[in-house]
Design an enzyme around this catalytic site. Structure first.
Site, mmCIF file in Angstrom:
data_model
loop_
_atom_site.group_PDB
_atom_site.id
_atom_site.type_symbol
_atom_site.label_atom_id
_atom_site.label_comp_id
_atom_site.label_asym_id
_atom_site.label_seq_id
_atom_site.Cartn_x
_atom_site.Cartn_y
_atom_site.Cartn_z
ATOM 1 N N GLY A 1 5.360 7.993 -7.406
ATOM 2 C CA GLY A 1 5.517 8.506 -8.763
ATOM 3 C C GLY A 1 6.958 8.690 -9.204
ATOM 4 O O GLY A 1 7.222 9.472 -10.115
ATOM 5 N N HIS B 1 -14.716 -7.362 18.472
ATOM 6 C CA HIS B 1 -13.331 -6.920 18.365
ATOM 7 C C HIS B 1 -13.246 -5.594 17.601
ATOM 8 O O HIS B 1 -12.660 -4.620 18.082
ATOM 9 C CB HIS B 1 -12.509 -8.011 17.656
ATOM 10 C CG HIS B 1 -11.068 -7.668 17.432
ATOM 11 N ND1 HIS B 1 -10.053 -8.263 18.140
ATOM 12 C CD2 HIS B 1 -10.477 -6.800 16.575
ATOM 13 C CE1 HIS B 1 -8.890 -7.765 17.739
ATOM 14 N NE2 HIS B 1 -9.120 -6.886 16.770
ATOM 15 N N GLU B 2 -13.885 -5.554 16.447
ATOM 16 C CA GLU B 2 -13.816 -4.326 15.637
ATOM 17 C C GLU B 2 -14.510 -3.167 16.344
ATOM 18 O O GLU B 2 -14.040 -2.031 16.296
ATOM 19 C CB GLU B 2 -14.412 -4.548 14.243
ATOM 20 C CG GLU B 2 -13.659 -5.565 13.371
ATOM 21 C CD GLU B 2 -12.178 -5.249 13.198
ATOM 22 O OE1 GLU B 2 -11.819 -4.060 13.200
ATOM 23 O OE2 GLU B 2 -11.375 -6.196 13.074
ATOM 24 N N ASP C 1 -2.685 -6.245 15.614
ATOM 25 C CA ASP C 1 -2.780 -5.066 16.479
ATOM 26 C C ASP C 1 -1.578 -5.018 17.412
ATOM 27 O O ASP C 1 -0.982 -3.968 17.629
ATOM 28 C CB ASP C 1 -4.053 -5.141 17.334
ATOM 29 C CG ASP C 1 -5.308 -5.238 16.483
ATOM 30 O OD1 ASP C 1 -5.283 -4.742 15.355
ATOM 31 O OD2 ASP C 1 -6.303 -5.827 16.967
ATOM 32 N N THR D 1 9.057 6.468 -10.729
ATOM 33 C CA THR D 1 9.190 5.965 -12.087
ATOM 34 C C THR D 1 8.466 6.887 -13.066
ATOM 35 O O THR D 1 8.985 7.234 -14.131
ATOM 36 C CB THR D 1 8.592 4.554 -12.183
ATOM 37 O OG1 THR D 1 9.127 3.762 -11.125
ATOM 38 C CG2 THR D 1 8.921 3.914 -13.505
ATOM 39 N N GLY E 1 11.744 8.595 -2.298
ATOM 40 C CA GLY E 1 10.379 8.690 -1.792
ATOM 41 C C GLY E 1 9.784 7.324 -1.572
ATOM 42 O O GLY E 1 10.266 6.339 -2.130
HETATM 43 P P1 ADP Z 1 7.179 4.653 -7.587
HETATM 44 O O1 ADP Z 1 8.118 4.465 -8.734
HETATM 45 O O2 ADP Z 1 7.476 5.866 -6.768
HETATM 46 O O3 ADP Z 1 6.980 3.456 -6.751
HETATM 47 P P2 ADP Z 1 5.314 4.832 -9.708
HETATM 48 O O4 ADP Z 1 5.876 5.943 -10.508
HETATM 49 O O5 ADP Z 1 5.627 3.470 -10.171
HETATM 50 O O6 ADP Z 1 5.756 4.980 -8.201
HETATM 51 O O7 ADP Z 1 3.763 5.053 -9.579
HETATM 52 C C1 ADP Z 1 2.855 4.045 -9.843
HETATM 53 C C2 ADP Z 1 1.618 4.619 -10.465
HETATM 54 O O8 ADP Z 1 0.941 5.459 -9.548
HETATM 55 C C3 ADP Z 1 1.901 5.475 -11.657
HETATM 56 O O9 ADP Z 1 1.975 4.722 -12.818
HETATM 57 C C4 ADP Z 1 0.708 6.411 -11.668
HETATM 58 O O10 ADP Z 1 -0.404 5.800 -12.292
HETATM 59 C C5 ADP Z 1 0.387 6.563 -10.215
HETATM 60 N N1 ADP Z 1 0.979 7.787 -9.668
HETATM 61 C C6 ADP Z 1 1.925 7.861 -8.713
HETATM 62 N N2 ADP Z 1 2.225 9.126 -8.433
HETATM 63 C C7 ADP Z 1 1.472 9.892 -9.238
HETATM 64 C C8 ADP Z 1 1.319 11.304 -9.422
HETATM 65 N N3 ADP Z 1 2.026 12.179 -8.716
HETATM 66 N N4 ADP Z 1 0.431 11.724 -10.344
HETATM 67 C C9 ADP Z 1 -0.291 10.858 -11.061
HETATM 68 N N5 ADP Z 1 -0.199 9.528 -10.939
HETATM 69 C C10 ADP Z 1 0.661 9.030 -10.025
HETATM 70 ZN ZN ZN Z 2 -7.835 -5.661 15.679
HETATM 71 MG MG MG Z 3 8.626 2.544 -9.348
#
Ligand code: ADP
Ligand code: ZN
Ligand code: MG
Length: 636
Positions: free
Chosen positions: A226, A443-444, A519, A228, A221
């Site tokens: 999420g 521009h914006e 852009d 980790t 993903g």
């Molecule tokens: P990835 O490993 O996919 O890059 P992480 O697990 O490190 O993402 O997510 C980073 C933080 O984002 C988590 O510590 C949490 O605080 C938040 N987070 C990400 N996904 C979720 C989720 N589904 N529900 C709650 N918090 C989330």
């Molecule tokens: Zn622009």
């Molecule tokens: Mg991660």
């Protein structure tokens, strides 16, 4: 988050494993080496000093000064109060001068060319120096022992990491346990992983059935979805240890280190089974082999091979599950995905509306929200945000509220934080000239007006001339709804929106600036994909891969890309020329107020308030009072 409900297996301190015995042996060897080194140094020091003593003759300062007066000195060394001189005939004399007696200039004035001043340490008798050497070595030895002990003890994070040792971080009872309830909006992934939890908890049940237990689970993903988090939640639910290591750590500097780290990691895991090994960014090691034969690749290949060997090496009794995360499953080596390795894949997507709401709720826990806050509305406004973005958003809002000495977090703290998360915090220190400010405002507004006019564009949430991150101004837009399919007309509209900034500059100032670089980059990327991947050009419904086309076709692709972007520019310019008076009026207003939100833009542009998605939600939710314009401009 709660503390761990089930304690993981206690560390096996009293049980001397082969690994421990090896470490003890290593300790003894190191100790012996240190002792030997100490003795050698001490003996060397003695002989050196002894030799010195033989040639140096004790003398007095007045005698030395007399020699100097006769110009019979070649060199002199001053160390504290000890003066050592070499006479013209090679004889050395040593004497002790009095505190504060200045000799350097005196000697130089008398033709002693070499006068050097040293630290007084030489004055200490030989045995003191030796004792100090020994003390130093002893100290170092003790340090090494302590470090080895620590990394040996298994619990917590391993501090000392000699080369080749796995740098895996173990999360255990001291760390807050993550459970499935802390991971919101990813129901399917949780259901799939529930089986892994069961296996870790009740391995016997599965074994009796003769079921083949999965060894490896690949979490796929985009960043921040999420991966980790959910891997830790699996460990938390099962109440087992969790060893986390990043793929990039395997591929460091020294050849062979990666492979031995893998070996070490798996060994450690097996000793502490049941447990989970989590390899983050596995694409760093697991990229397809057989690319350019460089040294870096060799190292990676060895690491990858070791990983495969280890995964094949353990059996169902080992009770170790390897989880890995990547956002590039396409680049992974096929060997990793074979049965018995990472044969399960769990997808984690950016959350949809309901998912965002659920995640916002998780991260709202423990934060004092004003009763008027609508997380529903926030969820609507954050299409495309990942879980990490949403968690960030809640945190930014809490910080803002605290900075403003509020008791509660208000809706506009949250909404302002959307902008911070998307574009970075305001750069107040960035000072623009009046002329630059005007260019940024036009521009914006160019972007905003084109986007608001062409059907199919994302809805404009905010236009701001406050510098954020790298941008001098921003037009914040979000897709009207969560989308998986995008029409060609929508992509064309998006291209026109992107070109709106530069088009406005040209119409109003008759000149263009570097401000459109980003852009142009984005538009080119979109147009390129339209031609090469989406079959949205006269070149047909064919995939043109990066390296798979000849020079002629490449030229055709470039021409089509250029055509798409040119068309978009023409279209943007047409819209803005037609609405030039509005463009001028609103841009001038924007220069004064610095930020305009979507509703006000509509009012100024169409003379009425078009109903935005966000406001529709608001109408449904009567308990929530609408956020006023004053609030927005005050907060920005
Ligand atoms: P990835 O490993 O996919 O890059 P992480 O697990 O490190 O993402 O997510 C980073 C933080 O984002 C988590 O510590 C949490 O605080 C938040 N987070 C990400 N996904 C979720 C989720 N589904 N529900 C709650 N918090 C989330
Ligand atoms: Zn622009
Ligand atoms: Mg991660």
């Amino acid at each position: 988050m709660e503390p761990g409900t089930r304690p993981s297996k206690p560390p096996k301190t009293p049980n001397p494993s082969p690994l421990r015995r090896q470490r003890a042996l290593a300790l003894i060897i190191i100790g012996a080496a240190l002792l030997a080194a100490t003795v050698v140094f001490a003996v060397l020091g003695l002989t050196a000093r002894g030799a010195n003593d033989a040639t140096v003759q004790q003398s007095s300062i007045s005698q030395i000064l007399a020699l100097a007066d006769q110009h019979k000195l070649k060199s002199a060394t001053l160390a504290g109060n000890t003066v050592t001189v070499t006479a013209s005939d090679g004889q050395q004399y040593v004497a002790t001068k009095e505190d504060g007696q200045q000799l350097t200039d005196y000697l130089r004035a008398r033709g002693v060319k070499n006068v050097s001043v040293q630290k007084p340490a030489d004055g200490t008798p030989g045995w003191v120096s030796i004792a100090m050497d020994i003390a130093l070595f002893g100290f170092l030895a003790v340090l090494v022992v302590i470090m080895l002990r620590r990394s040996n003890s298994g619990g917590g994070t391993s501090q000392a990491v000699p080369f080749g040792r796995s740098r895996a971080v173990r999360f255990n009872e001291q760390h807050p346990t993550i459970l499935f309830k802390d991971v919101a909006g990813v129901q399917e992934a949780k259901e799939e992983l529930q089986e892994i939890v069961h296996f870790l908890k009740y391995p016997d049940k599965f074994e009796k059935m003769g079921a083949r237990i999965p060894k490896g689970v690949l979490l796929v993903g985009p960043p921040g979805t999420g991966k980790t988090l959910i891997a830790r939640a699996v460990a938390g639910e099962a109440g087992v240890a969790f060893y986390s290591v990043s793929g990039s750590e395997f591929v460091e500097m020294f050849v062979g280190v990666g492979a031995s780290r893998v070996r070490d990691l798996f060994k450690m895991a097996k000793e502490n089974a049941p447990c989970i090994i989590f390899i983050d960014e596995i694409d760093a090691v697991g990229r397809q082999r057989g690319g350019m034969p460089t040294t870096g690749n060799d190292e990676r290949e060895q690491t990858l091979n070791q990983l495969l060997v280890e995964m094949d090496g353990f059996d169902k009794h080992d009770n170790v599950i390897v989880m890995a995360a990547t956002n590039r499953p396409d680049v992974l080596d096929q060997a990793l995905l074979r049965p018995g390795r990472f044969d399960r894949q769990v997808m984690l997507e950016k959350p949809d509306l309901a998912g965002r709401k659920a995640i916002l709720n998780v991260h709202a826990a423990g934060k004092p929200l004003a009763p008027t806050v609508s997380l529903d509305r926030l969820a609507y406004q954050t299409t495309g945000f990942s879980g990490a973005d949403l968690s960030n958003l809640m945190n930014e809002a809490a910080l803002l509220a605290a900075r403003r000495d509020r008791e509660l977090i208000m809706q506009h703290d949250l909404e302002e934080s959307i902008l911070r998360v998307m574009a970075g915090p305001e750069r107040k220190s960035h000072v623009l000239t009046e002329a630059e400010k005007a260019i940024v405002a036009y521009h914006e507004m160019g972007h905003a007006i084109v986007m608001r006019t062409l059907p199919g564009c994302d809805s404009v949430q905010k236009v701001s001339t406050i510098a954020r991150g790298m941008a001098l101004g921003v037009t914040v837009s979000v897709p009207v709804e969560d989308r998986s399919l995008i029409r060609k007309t929508e992509l064309l509209a998006k291209l026109a929106g992107l070109m709106g900034g530069r088009a406005a500059e040209e119409i109003i100032f008759g000149d263009i600036t570097t401000g459109a670089a980003q852009d142009i980059k984005m538009a080119t990327n979109i147009a390129r994909r339209m031609v090469r991947e989406f079959g949205m050009s006269p070149l047909g419904n064919v995939l043109y891969e990066d390296d798979g086309v000849g020079p002629q076709v490449a030229a055709q692709i470039d021409a089509e890309v250029q055509y798409l972007v040119d068309q978009a520019y023409t279209s943007a310019k047409g819209i803005l020329t037609e609405k030039q008076d509005k463009l001028v009026a609103i841009a001038e207003h924007l220069m004064r107020v610095e930020t305009i939100d979507g509703a006000e833009l509509d009012r100024l542009l169409f003379g009425h308030e078009a109903i935005h998605m966000a406001e529709r939600v608001e109408a449904e939710d009567e308990s929530d009072e609408p956020i006023t314009l004053e609030e927005v401009s005050r907060s920005a």
